[in-house]
Design an enzyme around this catalytic site. Structure first.
Site, mmCIF file in Angstrom:
data_model
loop_
_atom_site.group_PDB
_atom_site.id
_atom_site.type_symbol
_atom_site.label_atom_id
_atom_site.label_comp_id
_atom_site.label_asym_id
_atom_site.label_seq_id
_atom_site.Cartn_x
_atom_site.Cartn_y
_atom_site.Cartn_z
ATOM 1 N N GLU A 17 0.840 -1.208 0.000
ATOM 2 C CA GLU A 17 0.000 0.000 0.000
ATOM 3 C C GLU A 17 0.872 1.255 0.000
ATOM 4 O OE1 GLU A 17 -3.785 -0.043 1.761
ATOM 5 O OE2 GLU A 17 -3.304 1.627 3.080
ATOM 6 N N TYR A 49 -6.737 7.113 -0.438
ATOM 7 C CA TYR A 49 -7.448 8.336 -0.801
ATOM 8 C C TYR A 49 -7.384 9.238 0.410
ATOM 9 C CZ TYR A 49 -11.345 10.972 -2.926
ATOM 10 O OH TYR A 49 -12.137 11.919 -3.509
ATOM 11 N N GLY A 108 -14.700 6.219 4.794
ATOM 12 C CA GLY A 108 -13.817 7.290 5.282
ATOM 13 C C GLY A 108 -14.168 7.583 6.736
ATOM 14 N N ASP A 109 -13.225 8.195 7.423
ATOM 15 C CA ASP A 109 -13.490 8.534 8.831
ATOM 16 C C ASP A 109 -14.395 9.749 8.912
ATOM 17 O OD1 ASP A 109 -12.181 6.479 10.201
ATOM 18 O OD2 ASP A 109 -10.238 7.395 9.750
ATOM 19 N N ALA A 127 -20.238 2.896 3.611
ATOM 20 C CA ALA A 127 -19.548 2.469 2.382
ATOM 21 C C ALA A 127 -20.482 1.713 1.431
ATOM 22 C CB ALA A 127 -18.346 1.604 2.747
ATOM 23 N N TYR A 148 -12.948 -5.543 9.569
ATOM 24 C CA TYR A 148 -12.297 -5.278 10.854
ATOM 25 C C TYR A 148 -12.313 -6.508 11.755
ATOM 26 C CZ TYR A 148 -12.894 -0.675 8.920
ATOM 27 O OH TYR A 148 -12.838 0.402 8.069
ATOM 28 N N HIS A 152 -15.108 -2.699 13.950
ATOM 29 C CA HIS A 152 -14.897 -1.279 13.677
ATOM 30 C C HIS A 152 -15.101 -0.512 14.984
ATOM 31 C CE1 HIS A 152 -15.738 2.801 12.257
ATOM 32 N NE2 HIS A 152 -14.985 2.487 11.229
ATOM 33 N N LYS A 168 -22.622 -5.157 2.650
ATOM 34 C CA LYS A 168 -21.652 -4.520 1.730
ATOM 35 C C LYS A 168 -21.233 -5.520 0.642
ATOM 36 C CE LYS A 168 -17.736 -2.907 3.718
ATOM 37 N NZ LYS A 168 -16.915 -1.987 4.528
ATOM 38 N N GLN A 179 -8.375 -4.434 8.346
ATOM 39 C CA GLN A 179 -7.622 -3.494 9.169
ATOM 40 C C GLN A 179 -6.396 -4.234 9.707
ATOM 41 O OE1 GLN A 179 -6.451 -0.772 9.969
ATOM 42 N NE2 GLN A 179 -8.213 0.287 10.872
HETATM 43 P P1 FAD Z 1 -18.417 1.179 6.618
HETATM 44 O O1 FAD Z 1 -18.393 -0.114 5.914
HETATM 45 O O2 FAD Z 1 -19.495 2.146 6.267
HETATM 46 O O3 FAD Z 1 -18.494 0.858 8.204
HETATM 47 C C1 FAD Z 1 -18.329 1.912 9.155
HETATM 48 C C2 FAD Z 1 -19.189 1.619 10.385
HETATM 49 O O4 FAD Z 1 -20.587 1.704 10.040
HETATM 50 C C3 FAD Z 1 -19.007 0.225 10.971
HETATM 51 O O5 FAD Z 1 -19.176 0.329 12.357
HETATM 52 C C4 FAD Z 1 -20.147 -0.578 10.357
HETATM 53 O O6 FAD Z 1 -20.527 -1.693 11.160
HETATM 54 C C5 FAD Z 1 -21.256 0.470 10.310
HETATM 55 N N1 FAD Z 1 -22.199 0.264 9.203
HETATM 56 C C6 FAD Z 1 -21.902 -0.138 7.932
HETATM 57 N N2 FAD Z 1 -23.024 -0.160 7.192
HETATM 58 C C7 FAD Z 1 -24.050 0.245 7.989
HETATM 59 C C8 FAD Z 1 -25.437 0.441 7.791
HETATM 60 N N3 FAD Z 1 -26.014 0.186 6.603
HETATM 61 N N4 FAD Z 1 -26.193 0.881 8.837
HETATM 62 C C9 FAD Z 1 -25.624 1.141 10.047
HETATM 63 N N5 FAD Z 1 -24.292 0.958 10.291
HETATM 64 C C10 FAD Z 1 -23.521 0.518 9.277
HETATM 65 N N6 FAD Z 1 -9.648 5.955 5.017
HETATM 66 C C11 FAD Z 1 -9.370 6.961 4.128
HETATM 67 O O7 FAD Z 1 -9.717 8.123 4.386
HETATM 68 N N7 FAD Z 1 -8.713 6.695 2.944
HETATM 69 C C12 FAD Z 1 -8.319 5.443 2.598
HETATM 70 O O8 FAD Z 1 -7.739 5.242 1.528
HETATM 71 C C13 FAD Z 1 -8.588 4.356 3.508
HETATM 72 N N8 FAD Z 1 -8.222 3.079 3.215
HETATM 73 C C14 FAD Z 1 -8.544 2.057 4.085
HETATM 74 C C15 FAD Z 1 -8.214 0.736 3.752
HETATM 75 C C16 FAD Z 1 -8.513 -0.323 4.619
HETATM 76 C C17 FAD Z 1 -8.160 -1.747 4.234
HETATM 77 C C18 FAD Z 1 -9.138 -0.053 5.867
HETATM 78 C C19 FAD Z 1 -9.431 -1.180 6.833
HETATM 79 C C20 FAD Z 1 -9.483 1.260 6.214
HETATM 80 C C21 FAD Z 1 -9.206 2.318 5.326
HETATM 81 N N9 FAD Z 1 -9.550 3.641 5.625
HETATM 82 C C22 FAD Z 1 -9.272 4.668 4.732
HETATM 83 C C23 FAD Z 1 -10.216 3.963 6.894
HETATM 84 C C24 FAD Z 1 -11.758 3.828 6.774
HETATM 85 O O9 FAD Z 1 -12.243 4.858 5.918
HETATM 86 C C25 FAD Z 1 -12.349 3.960 8.193
HETATM 87 O O10 FAD Z 1 -12.011 2.833 8.950
HETATM 88 C C26 FAD Z 1 -13.825 4.287 8.283
HETATM 89 O O11 FAD Z 1 -14.097 4.651 9.648
HETATM 90 C C27 FAD Z 1 -14.764 3.150 7.919
HETATM 91 O O12 FAD Z 1 -14.764 2.876 6.598
HETATM 92 P P2 FAD Z 1 -15.557 1.604 6.008
HETATM 93 O O13 FAD Z 1 -15.479 1.706 4.556
HETATM 94 O O14 FAD Z 1 -15.122 0.361 6.672
HETATM 95 O O15 FAD Z 1 -17.069 1.978 6.517
#
Ligand code: FAD
Length: 291
Positions: A17, A49, A108-109, A127, A148, A152, A168, A179
């Site tokens: 990465e 990103y 994203g965070d 996401a 995770y 998460h 998803k 993670q």
């Molecule tokens: P989601 O899949 O949306 O999950 C986030 C939270 O919401 C979880 O608690 C999940 O259980 C909950 N959730 C999901 N769907 C729902 C729903 N429908 N209803 C209610 N709750 C729900 N960040 C960056 O800014 N840039 C990057 O390039 C980047 N790359 C990453 C690569 C990897 C491999 C990992 C593990 C993380 C990366 N991150 C990056 C960090 C990531 O953006 C954060 O961890 C963020 O907080 C969660 O992203 P996610 O896509 O997992 O979110």
């Protein structure tokens, strides 16, 4: 090449990465570091990103360069939570124009200060909505997502986290990258639970080589990862001696990867953080294993 093709192979492989620069002035040095990593011929390289999307152009520039000039398949990350639907659609069009085949769809965070904000009017909350947007974009992207093993940080329990993960995947994620984690047993337990929940896509474990004592606190804060005693001892002993910590961190990550390969994992993703020397050292340690 779509990464799903790679995951069908039985060959053991490492991917690396890299992250884009935050400023124009840093572009050339970051580009150089990513090229040095590309020369190691990893199975693919992912390009992150920047939070909020400020560096989205660089994500594509770096991904395009690696693919075109080094023949290494790339995975471009995209986040959605701090963006409008219009902006995300523009980014997707940019990806199509750049010939990107593989996209990591992330939420994203949550931006600092907005953790408790009313999110009902946000265009994207999770996401899964980005995955759906990508699926209906008219491009045939191979889509990945994050998962995770230690849940998460915002999730209240693992059952719920896995339920949303399944949603998803059902929306179109074809593989998941984890993670970071420092205890492989956490990954094995997680794999058991998600397979039981009906998630069958390839899982790519993400391994972070900790090569600097100061990295530890930040890494734990960001990921909420559990630190096994064996790892803590290593940081206690070598954390203030940079060269020793680097060697110990690379050895620890290598050990984790060997154990993963020995237990049936075929693809491991290394959070190489624009450090060609670290990527090269891990690959060298595994040269006969990777074949
Ligand atoms: P989601 O899949 O949306 O999950 C986030 C939270 O919401 C979880 O608690 C999940 O259980 C909950 N959730 C999901 N769907 C729902 C729903 N429908 N209803 C209610 N709750 C729900 N960040 C960056 O800014 N840039 C990057 O390039 C980047 N790359 C990453 C690569 C990897 C491999 C990992 C593990 C993380 C990366 N991150 C990056 C960090 C990531 O953006 C954060 O961890 C963020 O907080 C969660 O992203 P996610 O896509 O997992 O979110």
């Amino acid at each position: 090449m779509k990464l799903t093709e790679l995951f069908k192979s039985d060959k053991l492989s490492l991917s690396f990465e890299v992250f884009p620069p935050k400023t124009d002035t840093a572009f050339e040095s970051v580009k150089h570091a990513t090229e040095e990593i590309a020369k190691l011929r990893p199975s693919f390289m992912s390009v992150t990103y920047g939070a909020g999307g400020g560096t989205s152009k660089y994500t594509l520039d770096i991904a395009k360069n690696i693919k075109a000039n080094y023949g290494v398949p790339t995975l471009a990350h995209l986040t959605c939570v701090s963006s409008t639907r219009e902006t995300v659609r523009e980014r997707i069009e940019d990806m199509k124009a750049a010939g990107i085949s593989n996209v990591m769809a992330l939420r994203g965070d949550i931006p600092a200060g907005l953790e408790n904000a009313d999110r009902s009017h946000w265009d994207y909350k999770h996401a899964v909505e980005l995955v759906r947007e990508l699926k209906t974009s008219g491009a045939d992207f191979c889509i990945g997502g994050a998962c995770y093993p230690e849940i998460h940080p915002e999730s209240t329990n693992q059952k719920e986290d896995i339920l949303y993960l399944k949603e998803k995947v059902d929306a179109g994620c074809e593989f998941l990258t984890t993670q970071m984690f420092f205890d492989n047993n956490l990954l094995y337990n997680f794999l058991y639970k998600i397979r039981e929940a009906g998630i069958t896509v390839p899982i790519i474990p993400g391994i972070m080589p900790i090569t600097n004592g100061n990295q530890v606190e930040r890494a734990i804060k960001l990921s909420g990862s559990f630190m096994p005693q064996r790892f803590k001892s290593l940081v206690d002993k070598f954390g203030t001696t940079p060269a020793a910590m680097k060697q110990a961190g690379i050895a620890y990550a290598t050990d984790q990867i060997i154990d993963l390969f020995a237990n049936g994992i075929k693809n491991v993703h290394v959070y190489s953080m624009n450090k060609p020397d670290v990527a090269e050292a891990i690959q060298r340690n595994l040269s006969d294993i990777l074949g």
